[in-house]
Structures are given as structure tokens and as C-alpha cells.
Motif scaffolding. Structure first.
Motif, PDB file in Angstrom:
ATOM      1  N   GLU A   1      13.390  -5.245   2.210  1.00 36.04           N
ATOM      2  CA  GLU A   1      14.674  -4.579   1.975  1.00 36.04           C
ATOM      3  C   GLU A   1      15.281  -3.975   3.230  1.00 36.04           C
ATOM      4  OE1 GLU A   1      16.559  -0.758  -0.467  1.00 36.04           O
ATOM      5  OE2 GLU A   1      14.551  -1.516  -0.991  1.00 36.04           O
ATOM      6  N   TYR A   2      14.485  -3.253   3.994  1.00 38.72           N
ATOM      7  CA  TYR A   2      15.017  -2.521   5.147  1.00 38.72           C
ATOM      8  C   TYR A   2      14.343  -2.939   6.451  1.00 38.72           C
ATOM      9  CZ  TYR A   2      16.453   1.301   8.203  1.00 38.72           C
ATOM     10  OH  TYR A   2      16.961   2.031   9.248  1.00 38.72           O
ATOM     11  N   PHE A   3      13.030  -2.835   6.509  1.00 38.58           N
ATOM     12  CA  PHE A   3      12.329  -3.102   7.768  1.00 38.58           C
ATOM     13  C   PHE A   3      12.307  -4.587   8.110  1.00 38.58           C
ATOM     14  CE2 PHE A   3      10.342   0.920   6.310  1.00 38.58           C
ATOM     15  CZ  PHE A   3      10.660   1.703   7.413  1.00 38.58           C
ATOM     16  N   LYS A   4      12.164  -5.425   7.054  1.00 38.30           N
ATOM     17  CA  LYS A   4      12.067  -6.879   7.248  1.00 38.30           C
ATOM     18  C   LYS A   4      10.929  -7.240   8.213  1.00 38.30           C
ATOM     19  CE  LYS A   4      16.868  -7.827   6.054  1.00 38.30           C
ATOM     20  NZ  LYS A   4      17.115  -6.483   5.512  1.00 38.30           N
ATOM     21  N   GLU A   5       9.821  -6.547   8.018  1.00 40.72           N
ATOM     22  CA  GLU A   5       8.614  -6.787   8.804  1.00 40.72           C
ATOM     23  C   GLU A   5       7.424  -6.227   8.031  1.00 40.72           C
ATOM     24  OE1 GLU A   5       9.334  -4.633  12.417  1.00 40.72           O
ATOM     25  OE2 GLU A   5       8.716  -2.711  11.527  1.00 40.72           O
ATOM     26  N   ASN A   6       6.227  -6.470   8.539  1.00 40.94           N
ATOM     27  CA  ASN A   6       5.035  -5.957   7.870  1.00 40.94           C
ATOM     28  C   ASN A   6       4.905  -4.451   8.061  1.00 40.94           C
ATOM     29  OD1 ASN A   6       4.490  -8.551   7.120  1.00 40.94           O
ATOM     30  ND2 ASN A   6       2.502  -8.678   8.112  1.00 40.94           N
ATOM     31  N   ARG A   7       4.421  -3.801   7.018  1.00 38.87           N
ATOM     32  CA  ARG A   7       4.197  -2.351   7.017  1.00 38.87           C
ATOM     33  C   ARG A   7       2.869  -2.060   6.316  1.00 38.87           C
ATOM     34  NH1 ARG A   7       7.589   1.720   9.430  1.00 38.87           N
ATOM     35  NH2 ARG A   7       8.190   0.244  11.027  1.00 38.87           N
ATOM     36  N   LYS A   8       2.292  -0.919   6.610  1.00 42.84           N
ATOM     37  CA  LYS A   8       1.163  -0.441   5.820  1.00 42.84           C
ATOM     38  C   LYS A   8       1.713   0.277   4.593  1.00 42.84           C
ATOM     39  CE  LYS A   8      -2.355   0.185   9.419  1.00 42.84           C
ATOM     40  NZ  LYS A   8      -3.199   1.168  10.164  1.00 42.84           N
ATOM     41  N   GLN A   9       1.309  -0.186   3.416  1.00 44.25           N
ATOM     42  CA  GLN A   9       1.760   0.443   2.175  1.00 44.25           C
ATOM     43  C   GLN A   9       0.627   1.262   1.566  1.00 44.25           C
ATOM     44  OE1 GLN A   9       4.003  -1.913  -0.746  1.00 44.25           O
ATOM     45  NE2 GLN A   9       2.682  -1.080  -2.342  1.00 44.25           N
ATOM     46  N   VAL A  10       0.927   2.512   1.268  1.00 42.77           N
ATOM     47  CA  VAL A  10       0.015   3.384   0.527  1.00 42.77           C
ATOM     48  C   VAL A  10       0.745   3.809  -0.736  1.00 42.77           C
ATOM     49  CG1 VAL A  10      -1.325   5.518   0.528  1.00 42.77           C
ATOM     50  CG2 VAL A  10      -1.075   4.200   2.653  1.00 42.77           C
ATOM     51  N   SER A  11       0.191   3.460  -1.896  1.00 40.74           N
ATOM     52  CA  SER A  11       0.852   3.749  -3.169  1.00 40.74           C
ATOM     53  C   SER A  11       0.076   4.815  -3.927  1.00 40.74           C
ATOM     54  CB  SER A  11       0.949   2.487  -4.027  1.00 40.74           C
ATOM     55  OG  SER A  11       1.683   1.485  -3.350  1.00 40.74           O
ATOM     56  N   ILE A  12       0.821   5.763  -4.484  1.00 46.61           N
ATOM     57  CA  ILE A  12       0.224   6.872  -5.233  1.00 46.61           C
ATOM     58  C   ILE A  12       0.748   6.820  -6.660  1.00 46.61           C
ATOM     59  CG2 ILE A  12      -0.025   9.385  -5.382  1.00 46.61           C
ATOM     60  CD1 ILE A  12       0.642   9.429  -2.327  1.00 46.61           C
ATOM     61  N   PHE A  13      -0.179   6.738  -7.619  1.00 45.37           N
ATOM     62  CA  PHE A  13       0.190   6.715  -9.031  1.00 45.37           C
ATOM     63  C   PHE A  13       0.111   8.123  -9.609  1.00 45.37           C
ATOM     64  CE2 PHE A  13      -1.298   6.603 -13.477  1.00 45.37           C
ATOM     65  CZ  PHE A  13      -0.162   6.056 -14.054  1.00 45.37           C
ATOM     66  N   MET A  14       1.146   8.508 -10.347  1.00 40.72           N
ATOM     67  CA  MET A  14       1.196   9.808 -11.005  1.00 40.72           C
ATOM     68  C   MET A  14       1.064   9.627 -12.507  1.00 40.72           C
ATOM     69  SD  MET A  14       4.342  11.540  -8.930  1.00 40.72           S
ATOM     70  CE  MET A  14       5.245   9.995  -8.884  1.00 40.72           C
ATOM     71  N   SER A  15       0.093  10.275 -13.097  1.00 43.33           N
ATOM     72  CA  SER A  15      -0.032  10.273 -14.555  1.00 43.33           C
ATOM     73  C   SER A  15       0.888  11.352 -15.116  1.00 43.33           C
ATOM     74  CB  SER A  15      -1.480  10.553 -14.964  1.00 43.33           C
ATOM     75  OG  SER A  15      -1.779  11.927 -14.790  1.00 43.33           O
ATOM     76  N   PRO A  16       1.150  11.351 -16.426  1.00 39.40           N
ATOM     77  CA  PRO A  16       2.009  12.398 -17.010  1.00 39.40           C
ATOM     78  C   PRO A  16       1.491  13.819 -16.795  1.00 39.40           C
ATOM     79  CG  PRO A  16       1.802  10.557 -18.524  1.00 39.40           C
ATOM     80  CD  PRO A  16       0.826  10.298 -17.417  1.00 39.40           C
TER      81      PRO A  16
END
Length: 221
Positions: A84-99
């Protein structure tokens, strides 16, 4: 303290619960049924108050660290192509939030907002691999002094149907400050430079504005 995004829901729920408790008291003669209805109503109010809590977290901004933007559990650490923006590889760290987690989004770093965009989309469960690109979401990019540009995404989940984003392009923001809110279960992705050090592990629980997600790699590495 409760988040301002929950004020209307809290007030509405409070009056609804009062009405249910009083109605049950005067119109339900069977004691165990009356108590069950009243307790259920009170538990609903407690759940709403718990969801919209907004604990104060004082932060001394650190330009060498990226802090967790939300409370939750790390569910993804991987290198991805960001189209979408960088148009390159990035390190992704995803955090899931429970209710049950605090759902306040906080700025992970100090800097300038260079991009902020809302995307309508689906409501796949937040841990689904395609939720980052197909769910309702916002993408925010910050220009920081030490990391350059970093990104984060607020992603709606199966229950979350309202994303609140306060980031505006050109705005100067401070690490740890309130950046928005996601209602009822969701996920946030951090999009970081490849040359930073990731300081968390999969399934680790993190605390918004407290846990260091990434740091600047030392020059001698």
C-alpha cells in the motif's frame, strides 16, 4: 478512567441496566428468576465498563524504541511485502486483542504522521492471514527520528465494527499518546524497517506503551 469513545455506550447501558433491575424488582415475583435477570444486567454493565477502561500510562519518549501500540498477544512476526505505502519488504509484528484487553491504540513512536487512510473491508476473524489486507482497517505511517518511516494498521475483527483513528497527516505525535480505539476484538500490525531488532516473541503478551517491540540495531552489528 474510561475512554471517551465509550461514553455513549456506557451511559446507555447504565440506564438500560437500571431499568431492567427496577422492572425485575417490581414485576417478577419468582425470586430466583428476578435475581438472575438483575445479576445478568449488572454483569453486562461491568463488561462494558471493563472493555472501555483507559488506564493512564505515562511514557518518557525513547527514539530508540518502538513500543507496543496496544495490549494483547503477539501472533505474527515475519517479513512481508507491504503493497500500500512502502511497496517493499517490512518486518511485520501483529498483536491480537481479545475482548478482555484494553482496546486503546497508542502511538508506538514519536514523530510526524505522513500518511493516514481508512479502508472499508470484510470482517474476517482478526487472526486470519488475509485480515491485514481484506478487513476494514486504517493504515498510519509515522516519520521517526531513528527508524525513518514506520507503519501500523488498526484492523477490525469479526466482532469489531468500528475503528477510531485520531492520526492526521502532518500532525506531530508523541510516543504513548492516545491514537484511537477499536471496539470489540481486533488486531494491530506494526510495519517496521528490516534493519531493526525485534524484541518480542510469538505468543508473548504485550502491554501498550510499555512493552518494547523493536529497537535500533547497534552500529557494530
Amino acid at each position: 478512567m474510561f475512554h471517551k469513545e465509550g461514553q455513549k455506550i456506557i451511559i446507555t447501558t447504565f440506564f438500560l441496566v437500571v431499568a431492567v433491575v427496577l422492572t425485575a424488582q417490581y414485576f417478577i415475583d419468582v425470586e430466583w428468576i428476578r435475581l438472575t435477570v438483575q445479576i445478568a444486567a449488572l454483569l453486562l454493565l461491568i463488561a462494558i465498563l471493563q472493555f472501555f477502561r483507559n488506564p493512564k500510562r505515562l511514557v518518557t519518549p525513547n527514539f530508540d524504541e518502538i513500543l507496543a501500540p496496544v495490549d494483547g498477544k503477539v501472533v505474527v512476526i515475519e517479513e512481508v511485502y507491504e503493497p500500500e505505502y512502502f511497496k517493499e519488504n517490512r518486518k511485520q509484528v501483529s498483536i491480537f486483542m481479545s475482548p478482555t484487553n484494553v482496546h486503546v491504540t497508542r502511538y508506538p513512536a514519536s514523530g510526524t504522521v505522513t500518511y493516514s487512510k481508512y479502508h472499508p473491508g470484510k470482517y474476517l476473524v482478526a487472526w486470519h492471514p488475509k485480515s491485514s489486507t481484506e478487513n476494514e482497517r486504517t493504515t498510519i505511517i509515522l516519520h521517526t527520528p531513528k527508524f525513518g518511516e514506520i507503519g501500523y494498521r488498526q484492523i477490525a475483527g469479526a466482532m469489531a465494527r468500528r475503528i477510531v483513528n485520531y492520526a492526521e497527516e502532518g500532525e506531530q505525535v508523541t510516543q504513548g499518546d492516545d491514537a484511537g480505539f477499536i471496539k470489540f476484538g481486533s488486531r494491530v500490525d506494526l510495519l517496521l524497517p528490516l534493519d531493526c531488532d525485534i524484541n518480542v516473541k510469538l505468543n508473548q503478551k504485550v502491554v501498550g506503551a510499555r512493552t518494547c517491540i523493536a529497537s535500533v540495531r547497534p552500529l557494530d552489528d
